[in-house]
Design a protein around this motif. Structure first.
Motif, PDB file in Angstrom:
ATOM      1  N   PHE A 187      47.247   1.929   0.173  1.00 35.01           N
ATOM      2  CA  PHE A 187      46.781   1.570   1.515  1.00 35.01           C
ATOM      3  C   PHE A 187      45.275   1.824   1.640  1.00 35.01           C
ATOM      4  CE2 PHE A 187      51.277   2.470   2.013  1.00 35.01           C
ATOM      5  CZ  PHE A 187      51.710   1.447   2.850  1.00 35.01           C
ATOM      6  N   GLU A 188      44.663   1.118   2.579  1.00 35.61           N
ATOM      7  CA  GLU A 188      43.238   1.311   2.831  1.00 35.61           C
ATOM      8  C   GLU A 188      42.973   2.748   3.284  1.00 35.61           C
ATOM      9  OE1 GLU A 188      40.779  -0.781   2.350  1.00 35.61           O
ATOM     10  OE2 GLU A 188      42.069  -2.419   1.658  1.00 35.61           O
ATOM     11  N   GLU A 189      41.863   3.308   2.827  1.00 36.25           N
ATOM     12  CA  GLU A 189      41.583   4.710   3.087  1.00 36.25           C
ATOM     13  C   GLU A 189      41.404   5.015   4.569  1.00 36.25           C
ATOM     14  OE1 GLU A 189      38.585   8.186   1.377  1.00 36.25           O
ATOM     15  OE2 GLU A 189      38.809   6.270   0.336  1.00 36.25           O
ATOM     16  N   ASN A 190      40.987   4.040   5.351  1.00 34.82           N
ATOM     17  CA  ASN A 190      40.788   4.268   6.787  1.00 34.82           C
ATOM     18  C   ASN A 190      41.993   3.829   7.616  1.00 34.82           C
ATOM     19  OD1 ASN A 190      40.534   1.546   6.392  1.00 34.82           O
ATOM     20  ND2 ASN A 190      38.694   1.284   7.635  1.00 34.82           N
ATOM     21  N   SER A 191      43.113   3.544   6.961  1.00 39.25           N
ATOM     22  CA  SER A 191      44.305   3.081   7.677  1.00 39.25           C
ATOM     23  C   SER A 191      45.134   4.256   8.190  1.00 39.25           C
ATOM     24  CB  SER A 191      45.178   2.212   6.768  1.00 39.25           C
ATOM     25  OG  SER A 191      45.713   2.977   5.707  1.00 39.25           O
ATOM     26  N   THR A 192      45.966   3.984   9.191  1.00 43.55           N
ATOM     27  CA  THR A 192      46.858   5.007   9.730  1.00 43.55           C
ATOM     28  C   THR A 192      47.857   5.455   8.678  1.00 43.55           C
ATOM     29  OG1 THR A 192      46.669   4.032  11.940  1.00 43.55           O
ATOM     30  CG2 THR A 192      48.527   5.514  11.560  1.00 43.55           C
ATOM     31  N   GLU A 193      48.343   4.499   7.876  1.00 45.35           N
ATOM     32  CA  GLU A 193      49.308   4.831   6.826  1.00 45.35           C
ATOM     33  C   GLU A 193      48.725   5.834   5.830  1.00 45.35           C
ATOM     34  OE1 GLU A 193      50.429   0.780   8.372  1.00 45.35           O
ATOM     35  OE2 GLU A 193      48.570   1.798   7.820  1.00 45.35           O
ATOM     36  N   TYR A 194      47.476   5.589   5.435  1.00 43.74           N
ATOM     37  CA  TYR A 194      46.818   6.483   4.471  1.00 43.74           C
ATOM     38  C   TYR A 194      46.684   7.882   5.066  1.00 43.74           C
ATOM     39  CZ  TYR A 194      43.458   8.254   1.051  1.00 43.74           C
ATOM     40  OH  TYR A 194      42.838   8.995   0.076  1.00 43.74           O
ATOM     41  N   ALA A 195      46.271   7.958   6.326  1.00 46.66           N
ATOM     42  CA  ALA A 195      46.088   9.263   6.979  1.00 46.66           C
ATOM     43  C   ALA A 195      47.407  10.031   7.039  1.00 46.66           C
ATOM     44  CB  ALA A 195      45.519   9.066   8.380  1.00 46.66           C
ATOM     45  N   LEU A 196      48.477   9.316   7.394  1.00 48.31           N
ATOM     46  CA  LEU A 196      49.782   9.970   7.473  1.00 48.31           C
ATOM     47  C   LEU A 196      50.214  10.469   6.096  1.00 48.31           C
ATOM     48  CD1 LEU A 196      52.842   8.919   9.530  1.00 48.31           C
ATOM     49  CD2 LEU A 196      53.145   9.515   7.133  1.00 48.31           C
ATOM     50  N   LEU A 197      50.048   9.632   5.067  1.00 47.44           N
ATOM     51  CA  LEU A 197      50.468  10.004   3.718  1.00 47.44           C
ATOM     52  C   LEU A 197      49.632  11.152   3.162  1.00 47.44           C
ATOM     53  CD1 LEU A 197      51.095   6.436   2.271  1.00 47.44           C
ATOM     54  CD2 LEU A 197      52.832   8.193   2.676  1.00 47.44           C
ATOM     55  N   GLU A 198      48.353  11.198   3.510  1.00 48.86           N
ATOM     56  CA  GLU A 198      47.497  12.291   3.064  1.00 48.86           C
ATOM     57  C   GLU A 198      47.984  13.623   3.650  1.00 48.86           C
ATOM     58  OE1 GLU A 198      44.628  14.644   1.362  1.00 48.86           O
ATOM     59  OE2 GLU A 198      45.214  12.588   0.845  1.00 48.86           O
ATOM     60  N   ASN A 199      48.288  13.623   4.945  1.00 49.01           N
ATOM     61  CA  ASN A 199      48.793  14.841   5.578  1.00 49.01           C
ATOM     62  C   ASN A 199      50.192  15.202   5.075  1.00 49.01           C
ATOM     63  OD1 ASN A 199      46.548  15.389   7.302  1.00 49.01           O
ATOM     64  ND2 ASN A 199      47.188  13.718   8.634  1.00 49.01           N
ATOM     65  N   TYR A 200      50.999  14.180   4.832  1.00 48.98           N
ATOM     66  CA  TYR A 200      52.340  14.384   4.276  1.00 48.98           C
ATOM     67  C   TYR A 200      52.242  15.014   2.890  1.00 48.98           C
ATOM     68  CZ  TYR A 200      56.931  12.946   2.365  1.00 48.98           C
ATOM     69  OH  TYR A 200      58.174  12.903   1.781  1.00 48.98           O
ATOM     70  N   SER A 201      51.311  14.529   2.085  1.00 45.42           N
ATOM     71  CA  SER A 201      51.086  15.070   0.747  1.00 45.42           C
ATOM     72  C   SER A 201      50.673  16.546   0.821  1.00 45.42           C
ATOM     73  CB  SER A 201      50.006  14.261   0.022  1.00 45.42           C
ATOM     74  OG  SER A 201      49.715  14.799  -1.240  1.00 45.42           O
TER      75      SER A 201
END
Length: 340
Positions: free
Chosen positions: A121-135
C-alpha cells in the motif's frame, strides 16, 4: 620462420582463450554455489522457519522474524498474492484480538505477513498506517508474552503501555477506513468505562456467539484460570481496577474476583443477529431471568408463561435471551423455553 611465428601466436591465443573460459566457468560455478547456499539459508517454507524462531523463546522473537522476512524478500520477493484479501484477514485478526491473545506462532506469522502487506500500500494511505501500528502491536505483544514467561516486570510493563497507545492508533486508523470491519475495530478498541459510573455493570461481550471469556488470576493471557469454565456472553461484571488492556473484576453471581481482557467486555449487554424466536413455557410459576448462566446470579426479572424471547446464545443448559416486552437481556434455564 613466419610459419613458426604464426604457430606460436596461435598457441598463445588459444591458451589465453582456454584460461578465460576456465575462469568464466569457475566464476559461474562459484555463483551457482552462492545461490544454492542462499536458497539453503532461506527456505521458502516460512512456516517451518518461523516455528524455529518461536521455539527460541527470547525477547528478540519479533526482531528475528523481521530479519528473516527481509532475507525472504531478497530471495523470493513477497508471499502476498492478493493484498486486499490479506488486508481483510489482518482486520479480522484485529477483531479477534489474536494479536493480543493468540499463540506465539500465530502472532509471528501475522508479523511476517504484515511486513510484506504494508509495502503493498502507499506509504501515506490509511491502510499503511493501520498496518504499521498493527505490526508494532504484534512486536510488543510478542515481547510482553516472553517477558511474562521470564518474570521480567520492567519489559512487560513497558510493552503493556506501548500496546495501550498502539491500540488507540489502530482504532483511529480503522475508523478512517470507513468500512464495516473498520468501524467494528474502532468500537471494540475504544470500549471503555468513560461513559459509565463505577456503580454500573459491564458485560462479557466476545463478539462471537459461542465463545465465552476466561477469568484469570493475573492480567496476562498466560496466567492460570480463576474459574475452570469461560464466562458466557452477557455475564455481568463489576470493575475493581484497570491495568493496561485488563480489568480486575468481581463476577457478581460467583462472588469471585479475577482478571479479564477488557477488549471482550462492553458497557451494554451484547446482542447478536443470529437469534431465533422462542417463548417461556412454565405452569403455575414464573421463569427467572438472571445476570449469568447459573442460579447463583442475581435476578433481573420474573417471566410469565408465554413471554416471547429472542435466543442468542447457549451455555450448559442456559440460554442468553432478549425479552422484548421489558427490553432486558439475561439468562434463563433452557428447560423452560420452547422454540417457536
Amino acid at each position: 620462420m613466419n610459419k613458426t611465428f604464426q604457430r606460436v601466436s596461435c598457441l598463445i591465443i588459444a591458451t589465453s582463450l582456454l584460461a578465460a573460459c576456465s575462469s568464466t566457468s569457475a566464476e559461474s560455478d562459484q555463483s551457482n554455489k552462492m545461490i544454492a547456499a542462499k536458497e539453503e539459508k532461506v527456505p521458502k517454507n516460512f512456516t517451518k522457519e518461523l516455528n524455529e524462531i518461536v521455539d527460541d523463546r527470547t525477547l528478540e522473537i519479533a526482531e528475528n522474524v523481521l530479519v528473516y522476512a527481509h532475507k525472504y524478500e531478497q530471495q523470493y520477493d513477497t508471499p502476498i498474492q492478493d493484498k486486499n484479501q490479506e488486508f481483510k484477514r489482518a482486520l479480522v485478526n484485529i477483531v479477534n484480538t489474536s494479536y493480543l491473545e493468540g499463540d506465539t506462532a500465530a502472532k509471528a506469522s501475522q508479523l511476517f505477513k504484515t511486513y510484506f502487506l504494508k509495502e503493498a500500500f502507499e506509504e501515506n494511505s490509511t491502510e499503511y498506517a493501520l498496518l504499521e501500528n498493527y505490526s508494532q502491536a504484534l512486536i510488543q505483544s510478542l515481547r510482553l508474552e516472553i517477558a511474562d514467561e521470564q518474570n521480567n516486570e520492567d519489559v512487560a510493563e513497558k510493552s503493556e503501555d506501548e500496546l495501550d497507545l498502539l491500540n488507540d492508533k489502530i482504532a483511529e486508523s480503522a475508523k478512517a477506513l470507513n468500512s464495516k470491519l473498520g468501524n467494528k475495530i474502532y468500537k471494540m478498541l475504544n470500549n471503555s468505562l468513560e461513559n459509565s459510573s463505577e456503580e454500573d455493570n459491564i458485560y462479557v461481550s466476545t463478539g462471537r456467539l459461542k465463545d465465552g471469556l476466561n477469568l484469570r488470576q493475573a492480567p496476562s493471557a498466560e496466567s492460570p484460570l480463576a474459574l475452570p469454565k469461560e464466562l458466557p456472553n452477557g455475564t455481568a461484571l463489576k470493575v475493581i481496577s484497570k491495568q493496561g488492556n485488563w480489568y480486575k473484576v468481581f463476577v457478581i453471581g460467583k462472588g469471585v474476583e479475577g482478571w479479564v481482557n477488557s477488549t471482550f467486555t462492553s458497557i451494554t449487554a451484547p446482542t447478536y443477529k443470529e437469534a431465533y424466536a422462542a417463548f417461556v413455557e412454565v405452569y403455575n410459576d414464573t421463569l427467572v431471568l438472571r445476570e449469568g448462566a447459573e442460579k447463583t446470579y442475581p435476578k433481573i426479572a420474573e417471566l410469565e408463561n408465554g413471554t416471547e424471547l429472542q435466543v442468542y446464545d447457549e451455555s450448559d443448559g442456559w440460554y442468553y435471551v432478549h425479552v422484548p416486552s421489558i427490553n432486558e437481556y439475561g439468562w434463563v434455564h433452557s428447560y423452560f423455553v420452547t422454540r417457536e
